[in-house]
Scaffold this active site. Structure first.
Site, PDB file in Angstrom:
ATOM      1  N   ASP A   1       0.860  -1.188   0.000  1.00  0.00           N
ATOM      2  CA  ASP A   1       0.000   0.000   0.000  1.00  0.00           C
ATOM      3  C   ASP A   1       0.893   1.233   0.000  1.00  0.00           C
ATOM      4  O   ASP A   1       1.734   1.390   0.885  1.00  0.00           O
ATOM      5  CB  ASP A   1      -0.866  -0.056   1.267  1.00  0.00           C
ATOM      6  CG  ASP A   1      -1.871   1.080   1.359  1.00  0.00           C
ATOM      7  OD1 ASP A   1      -1.652   2.151   0.741  1.00  0.00           O
ATOM      8  OD2 ASP A   1      -2.882   0.898   2.061  1.00  0.00           O
ATOM      9  N   ILE A   2       0.700   2.098  -0.967  1.00  0.00           N
ATOM     10  CA  ILE A   2       1.541   3.294  -1.109  1.00  0.00           C
ATOM     11  C   ILE A   2       1.480   4.179   0.141  1.00  0.00           C
ATOM     12  O   ILE A   2       2.456   4.839   0.483  1.00  0.00           O
ATOM     13  CB  ILE A   2       1.134   4.084  -2.382  1.00  0.00           C
ATOM     14  CG1 ILE A   2       2.150   5.188  -2.709  1.00  0.00           C
ATOM     15  CG2 ILE A   2      -0.245   4.684  -2.291  1.00  0.00           C
ATOM     16  CD1 ILE A   2       3.102   4.856  -3.766  1.00  0.00           C
TER      17      ILE A   2
ATOM     18  N   ASN B   1      -6.196  13.351  -9.758  1.00  0.00           N
ATOM     19  CA  ASN B   1      -6.874  13.866 -10.949  1.00  0.00           C
ATOM     20  C   ASN B   1      -6.666  15.375 -10.971  1.00  0.00           C
ATOM     21  O   ASN B   1      -6.194  15.959  -9.997  1.00  0.00           O
ATOM     22  CB  ASN B   1      -8.354  13.470 -10.979  1.00  0.00           C
ATOM     23  CG  ASN B   1      -9.090  13.999  -9.778  1.00  0.00           C
ATOM     24  OD1 ASN B   1      -9.085  15.201  -9.503  1.00  0.00           O
ATOM     25  ND2 ASN B   1      -9.722  13.107  -9.029  1.00  0.00           N
TER      26      ASN B   1
ATOM     27  N   GLY C   1      -9.261   5.201  -5.527  1.00  0.00           N
ATOM     28  CA  GLY C   1      -7.975   4.512  -5.684  1.00  0.00           C
ATOM     29  C   GLY C   1      -6.880   5.085  -4.802  1.00  0.00           C
ATOM     30  O   GLY C   1      -7.097   5.364  -3.618  1.00  0.00           O
TER      31      GLY C   1
ATOM     32  N   ASP D   1      -5.543   8.012  -4.843  1.00  0.00           N
ATOM     33  CA  ASP D   1      -5.895   9.369  -4.429  1.00  0.00           C
ATOM     34  C   ASP D   1      -6.737   9.340  -3.150  1.00  0.00           C
ATOM     35  O   ASP D   1      -6.441  10.050  -2.169  1.00  0.00           O
ATOM     36  CB  ASP D   1      -6.685  10.008  -5.576  1.00  0.00           C
ATOM     37  CG  ASP D   1      -6.645  11.516  -5.565  1.00  0.00           C
ATOM     38  OD1 ASP D   1      -5.869  12.090  -4.780  1.00  0.00           O
ATOM     39  OD2 ASP D   1      -7.400  12.111  -6.353  1.00  0.00           O
TER      40      ASP D   1
ATOM     41  N   SER E   1      -2.073   5.679 -13.741  1.00  0.00           N
ATOM     42  CA  SER E   1      -3.041   5.506 -14.851  1.00  0.00           C
ATOM     43  C   SER E   1      -3.540   4.081 -15.054  1.00  0.00           C
ATOM     44  O   SER E   1      -4.379   3.860 -15.925  1.00  0.00           O
ATOM     45  CB  SER E   1      -2.489   6.025 -16.197  1.00  0.00           C
ATOM     46  OG  SER E   1      -2.479   7.439 -16.234  1.00  0.00           O
TER      47      SER E   1
ATOM     48  N   GLY F   1      -5.326   2.195 -13.043  1.00  0.00           N
ATOM     49  CA  GLY F   1      -6.554   1.850 -12.331  1.00  0.00           C
ATOM     50  C   GLY F   1      -7.760   2.369 -13.093  1.00  0.00           C
ATOM     51  O   GLY F   1      -8.042   1.936 -14.222  1.00  0.00           O
TER      52      GLY F   1
ATOM     53  N   TYR G   1      -8.072   4.942 -14.732  1.00  0.00           N
ATOM     54  CA  TYR G   1      -7.723   5.554 -16.012  1.00  0.00           C
ATOM     55  C   TYR G   1      -7.414   4.534 -17.114  1.00  0.00           C
ATOM     56  O   TYR G   1      -7.150   4.914 -18.259  1.00  0.00           O
ATOM     57  CB  TYR G   1      -6.574   6.558 -15.844  1.00  0.00           C
ATOM     58  CG  TYR G   1      -7.004   7.891 -15.238  1.00  0.00           C
ATOM     59  CD1 TYR G   1      -8.310   8.099 -14.804  1.00  0.00           C
ATOM     60  CD2 TYR G   1      -6.112   8.941 -15.112  1.00  0.00           C
ATOM     61  CE1 TYR G   1      -8.714   9.305 -14.251  1.00  0.00           C
ATOM     62  CE2 TYR G   1      -6.509  10.171 -14.562  1.00  0.00           C
ATOM     63  CZ  TYR G   1      -7.809  10.339 -14.132  1.00  0.00           C
ATOM     64  OH  TYR G   1      -8.209  11.541 -13.594  1.00  0.00           O
TER      65      TYR G   1
HETATM   66  P1  ADP Z   1      -5.464   6.171 -12.033  1.00  0.00           P
HETATM   67  O1  ADP Z   1      -6.702   7.024 -11.874  1.00  0.00           O
HETATM   68  O2  ADP Z   1      -4.217   6.986 -12.365  1.00  0.00           O
HETATM   69  O3  ADP Z   1      -5.674   4.997 -12.927  1.00  0.00           O
HETATM   70  P2  ADP Z   1      -5.845   4.602  -9.570  1.00  0.00           P
HETATM   71  O4  ADP Z   1      -5.634   5.131  -8.193  1.00  0.00           O
HETATM   72  O5  ADP Z   1      -7.242   4.274  -9.982  1.00  0.00           O
HETATM   73  O6  ADP Z   1      -5.142   5.674 -10.535  1.00  0.00           O
HETATM   74  O7  ADP Z   1      -4.950   3.287  -9.778  1.00  0.00           O
HETATM   75  C1  ADP Z   1      -3.577   3.284 -10.049  1.00  0.00           C
HETATM   76  C2  ADP Z   1      -2.996   1.938  -9.618  1.00  0.00           C
HETATM   77  O8  ADP Z   1      -2.781   1.931  -8.212  1.00  0.00           O
HETATM   78  C3  ADP Z   1      -3.891   0.739  -9.905  1.00  0.00           C
HETATM   79  O9  ADP Z   1      -3.065  -0.303 -10.435  1.00  0.00           O
HETATM   80  C4  ADP Z   1      -4.447   0.358  -8.530  1.00  0.00           C
HETATM   81  O10 ADP Z   1      -4.679  -1.046  -8.407  1.00  0.00           O
HETATM   82  C5  ADP Z   1      -3.317   0.764  -7.624  1.00  0.00           C
HETATM   83  N1  ADP Z   1      -3.708   1.127  -6.236  1.00  0.00           N
HETATM   84  C6  ADP Z   1      -4.927   1.458  -5.731  1.00  0.00           C
HETATM   85  N2  ADP Z   1      -4.825   1.773  -4.416  1.00  0.00           N
HETATM   86  C7  ADP Z   1      -3.513   1.632  -4.077  1.00  0.00           C
HETATM   87  C8  ADP Z   1      -2.757   1.798  -2.869  1.00  0.00           C
HETATM   88  N3  ADP Z   1      -3.341   2.165  -1.718  1.00  0.00           N
HETATM   89  N4  ADP Z   1      -1.411   1.570  -2.908  1.00  0.00           N
HETATM   90  C9  ADP Z   1      -0.802   1.205  -4.069  1.00  0.00           C
HETATM   91  N5  ADP Z   1      -1.445   1.036  -5.228  1.00  0.00           N
HETATM   92  C10 ADP Z   1      -2.786   1.232  -5.240  1.00  0.00           C
END
Ligand code: ADP
Length: 179
Positions: free
Chosen positions: A16-17, A30, A38, A40, A128, A130, A132
């Site tokens: 998890d980031i 965004n 996601g 964000d 991008s 997820g 996107y």
């Molecule tokens: P975008 O709108 O740029 O596509 P997202 O947040 O929807 O961004 O997703 C980007 C990537 O991050 C996806 O592969 C998603 O599975 C992943 N992701 C979602 N939540 C987390 C998190 N808490 N930590 C790391 N990666 C995540």
């Protein structure tokens, strides 16, 4: 995992980031900068109101129309373990138009802002890929290539934080040619 032979280590972790103890965590934001789903949503939830307050200040000053795609801007990290959040806006995937350079720009610009902040360690999500809609294999290749080209001292580590096994495997293939 670490790529040999470079001064900046490129590493992969599954996780998890928002839990990364690094100088800079990059947010797949965004253009409104006011939160979303996601990555964000997770960053604003864990970072707390200080992150949103900084984003609101940016919207009220330099970024009245929002942050353009491919650009990056820093805020506090609030309650996150990181010191700063760098917000960047990935392109929405479109099969009919090649926007690879805009996606690469997210990584380049985020690294540039991180260096300006004096960061040594930076954690990225797979921008991008997820909501996107960018295909993970291509997103991983662009991410690894852009960071290999753009990351230099004083950075010591660029870490990709992948949420699931499939994402991790695509990044491993992009980084090492194996998965
Ligand atoms: P975008 O709108 O740029 O596509 P997202 O947040 O929807 O961004 O997703 C980007 C990537 O991050 C996806 O592969 C998603 O599975 C992943 N992701 C979602 N939540 C987390 C998190 N808490 N930590 C790391 N990666 C995540």
């Amino acid at each position: 995992m670490t790529a040999p032979g470079s001064t900046v280590r490129i590493t992969l972790v599954r996780g998890d980031i928002t839990e990364q103890d690094v100088d800079v965590v990059v947010n797949a934001a965004n253009s409104s900068l006011l939160g979303g789903g996601g990555v964000d949503g997770a960053i604003h939830r864990r970072g707390g109101p200080a992150v949103l307050a900084d984003c609101r200040r940016l919207r009220a000053s330099h970024y009245g129309k929002g942050l353009p795609t491919g650009r990056a801007v820093a805020t506090t990290a609030g309650n996150l373990p990181a010191r700063h959040v760098v917000h960047t806006v990935g392109p929405v995937y479109r099969r009919e138009a090649d926007q690879s350079d805009l996606l690469a720009s997210c990584y380049r610009e985020s690294l540039r802002v991180a260096v300006e902040l004096g960061a040594r360690t930076v954690a990225f999500p797979a921008i991008s890929t997820g909501v996107y809609g960018w295909p993970m294999d291509d997103g991983a290749r662009i991410a690894v290539t852009a960071c290999r080209e753009a990351a230099g001292p004083p950075l010591t580590e660029v870490r990709f934080v992948l949420f699931d096994r499939q994402a991790y495997e695509h990044f491993a293939r992009a980084l090492h040619g194996t998965g």
